[in-house]
Every structure is written in structure tokens, then in C-alpha cells.
Design an enzyme around this catalytic site. Sequence first.
Site, PDB file in Angstrom:
ATOM      1  N   GLU A 271       0.889  -1.163   0.000  1.00  0.00           N
ATOM      2  CA  GLU A 271       0.000   0.000   0.000  1.00  0.00           C
ATOM      3  C   GLU A 271       0.925   1.210   0.000  1.00  0.00           C
ATOM      4  O   GLU A 271       1.696   1.408   0.938  1.00  0.00           O
ATOM      5  CB  GLU A 271      -0.916  -0.037   1.226  1.00  0.00           C
ATOM      6  N   CYS A 308      -2.650   7.792   5.070  1.00  0.00           N
ATOM      7  CA  CYS A 308      -2.688   7.402   3.666  1.00  0.00           C
ATOM      8  C   CYS A 308      -4.020   7.749   3.019  1.00  0.00           C
ATOM      9  O   CYS A 308      -4.131   7.744   1.792  1.00  0.00           O
ATOM     10  CB  CYS A 308      -2.391   5.920   3.511  1.00  0.00           C
TER      11      CYS A 308
END
Length: 533
Positions: A271, A308
Amino acid sequence: MLTAAESRLTGDQLTGGHGSTGGGGSFHAVDPRTGLPLSPQFSAASHEDVERAAALAAEAFDTYRHTTPEVRAAFLEGVADHIESLGPLLTEQVRAESGLPALRVASETARTTGQLRLFARLVREGSWRDVHIDPAQPDRAPLPRPDLRSRRIPLGPVAVFAAGNFPLAFSVAGGDTASALAAGAPVVVKAHPSHPGTSELVGRAVQAAARENGLPEGVFALLHGPADDLGHALVTDPRIKAVGFTGSRRGGLALAAAAAARPEPIPVFAEMSATNPVFLLPHALRQGAADLARDFIASMTSATGQMCTSPGIVLAAESADLETFIQAASTAVAACAAPPMLSAGIHDAYEQALSRLAAIDGVTVRARGTDAPEVSTAGRAAVLFTDAATFLAHPELQEEVFGPAALIVRVPADRSLQTLARALDGQLTATLHAAGADREQAAALLDILELRAGRIIVNGWPTGVEVGHAMIHGGPYPSTTAPATTSVGTGAITRFLRPVSYQNLPADLLPPDLRDDNPLHLWRRIDGNPTRD
């Protein structure tokens, strides 16, 4: 509860069920608020330490993958219990190494222990095994059907790279580790060098739970070290069969390249980065532009923008309501304090990224937050502004700025929001703010955005990722290297499993989850029909 000795920081690697001094030099964590080094000194792992941890993990795999659901679930619950028993000691260590406020640490601790217990429940429930049984049909014409049974089994030892922005929830006992251990895969964690003390405390909690449940010593290891070659050595060790990573695009792609170049390539579930675009539709803006602006800045500056899922791009059609939004957002940013960012490296990269964007013709810095000269890594919020033509002409405007900043894009009448949506890179999230009268435009955008994001939010904000069964924290490249997976929620376990089909196995060779008497009481599909019989 951990013993006094287990709660005392030593700066050691954690391999073989105990601590040991690494052979790769030493380093210190740094307090991001003051810029001063923290005690103790930590030893960095050498390539020999990596080899030993990987060898122990491979040795443990044959035993650990055959553990009963109850043993594995009790292990995960034990880790959660030991983390909670650390109490204020853990909180203060996290704060010293990250500068995060106590409330954020408490929230992240609860998320970490909660997802460990969620995976424990999943292990007991058993649906992750994905068992299918197609009984033999010896009299079928024109050809008989063999007895076919399938299930998922773990890939093998997993390397997990702890994230810098979540010292607990995406770190040593975070979602990657919890889902890999739930799958039956031993884990070797590469601790993030920004919070080695936090990592050691949590690592000892994992070790204690492993001992209490009679698990082999190689089921978990923790390696320290700031050097990139340590990660490369771990990913390229032939005993490692998968990688979980949360971090920068540069780091994720480097690991993916190393894994792909192995004689036996392995999957890297990275990720990496996202700008998490927000679309403001006209009627939603008309109903409350100023309120939307304040809520947007609150989301953007949450955790000093170091999430994020932080919203980094806002797109809206030009209008008086959009100007109201821009002015309110600028006012809100100008009043923002500048808390410490997680590290000097993150702070410097943030300021450099802002400077690069501001240097592009057509991009304007509309507002900056207040400064805090007394804070070594003060994260000053920023709102930038541009138009659609500039945005489309400069792909670098889609690059993540990791910190409390966002770019507002004004879209003229001769360009549609759909055109901008089609130009977006892969994202972790996409957000729509829409009123009832915006329904037709919202539907058209949804059709585009579901191809570009792992999670779509309507009339909310992307920060805050619920840990559950329906959560998808992933998305198309470059947000991740594996768009068919999630790193949050129970679906994360599938990353570390693969299906195996068994044809005409005698009953006495069938594993328990495939036996006719279903001793584990699993939900299974027999001839495609779900049943627990």
C-alpha cells in the site's frame, strides 16, 4: 502481563523467542518534537540476522500452519491482551518516538487490539478456508466425475514492513501481521526505524503470547535497522513467500522489483500512495460551502496530514459557491497550529514537495498554517489552488504530498468533472459530496470512480478507516501493487493464502476441514450449496 524484564527496552532484535544484539551497527530513535536522540541505542540487523530469522520462520511453518483454530485464535487474543497490559508505558513510548497526542495513541492501540481479536474470531469461524466439496459422481455420463475438494492454505513465511505513520495499527502487530498469523504464516517484521522502542515493546508482547500458546520460536521475529539493504535482504531470502508493506511509492516499488527478480518471484502487497480526490457537486456546495470547507480542513489536517487516506485533491465546477469554499478553507488553514510531524525526514520531504508544486505555473499557495519554531518538525498546513487545464497538463500534481496539504482544482464550464475523474491515477479512496439534485452527476462519477478507487465515500471524509468485514483499503496502481486485495479488514487474510484442490483423496488422508463429518463445523459449499452439515 509482560514481566518487568520484558517491559524494559534493550535495543535488541527479537529472534528465536528471545532478544539478541544485531550485527549491523547501531542507531537511535529521535524525538520529532525536539530533534534529540532517544535512549536506548538499538542494534541493527545484519544479513546473517535476516537469514537466521527467515530460517527459523521456515522451520516453524510446518508446525504453525497445522495449529488448530483455537490455538491460533488464542495466540492472537494473547497478543492483544499483552499489548493492553503495557498501558501508559506503551503510550509514552509511542508519543516520545512519534509526537502523536495521547488520544491518538489510545485510539490506535484500541484499533490494533481490536483487529487482532477480529482475526481471532475469523479464525474460529473458518470461512476464510473457502472450502468446496464436489462429491464423486461415478455414474455420470458420458464421463464420471472425480471427488474434488478444495481449500486455502498459507503461502509460507511472510515479511512485514512496519509503517512510519501508524506506530501500532500498521506496525509490528498491525493488520499485515495479524492477517498473516491468522492465515497460518509465520511473520518476520522489519521495524520502522522511527519507532524502534514501540516496536520492541509490541514485539515482546507477540513473543510472550507465542510462548504461552506453545508455538515454535520462529513464528515471529523482529528486526531493526535503518538501511535499505536490510529490506532487500529480507525480501530476497528464498524462505520468505510473501511481503506486506505500507509506505512510500519508492519503497514499495523497490521491494516489488526485488521480489519479482528472485528465482522464485513472490507477491508484494504494497500500500503506497494516494491523493484521495474529493468531488464537490454544485448543489452540495450551494447548501453549505463554508461548512464543507471547515470539515475538509479538519480531515486534511487530521494526524498532521500523515494518513494514507488524507484528502489531497478537491475538484469542483467554478461558481460563487466554490469561491466561498476556497475562502473558508483558506481561513481555516491560516488558523491551524503546526504540530510535530512524525520525523525530520517526513517533514523535509513535505516542505520540498510543497515547494515543487508551488513552482509550477498556474499553481498558487492560497494559505499556510501558523508556524511553530520551537517544534523541530512543525507541520504547517497548506492549501494550494489551480485550474483544470494546469492540473491536466502536469501529472506531478497527482503525486501524494504526505502532510497537511491539499490542492483545490477549479473546473470551468467547458470541462466536466467526469473528464477530470477519468484522468486520475489509482486511489485508495474517492469522495463525493452530493445533494439530492446532484444525483445524475453523482451516478456518472460513481461509474468512473469505482474503477479508480478501493473505497468510495459519499457525504463524508476519507480519514478514518473502519476495521471490519466490508472494508477495502486498497486500490488500483499506484495506490497499491495488488488492486484485488485489501490491507484492512478480514479480507486481508486472503493475501497470504492460496487455493489447493484435492482429487480422489482417501478419507483417512483428508485434512479436517475437508472431511465428510466436518469436525470443525465450518460453513462449506457442497456442490455449490452453502451448508454446515
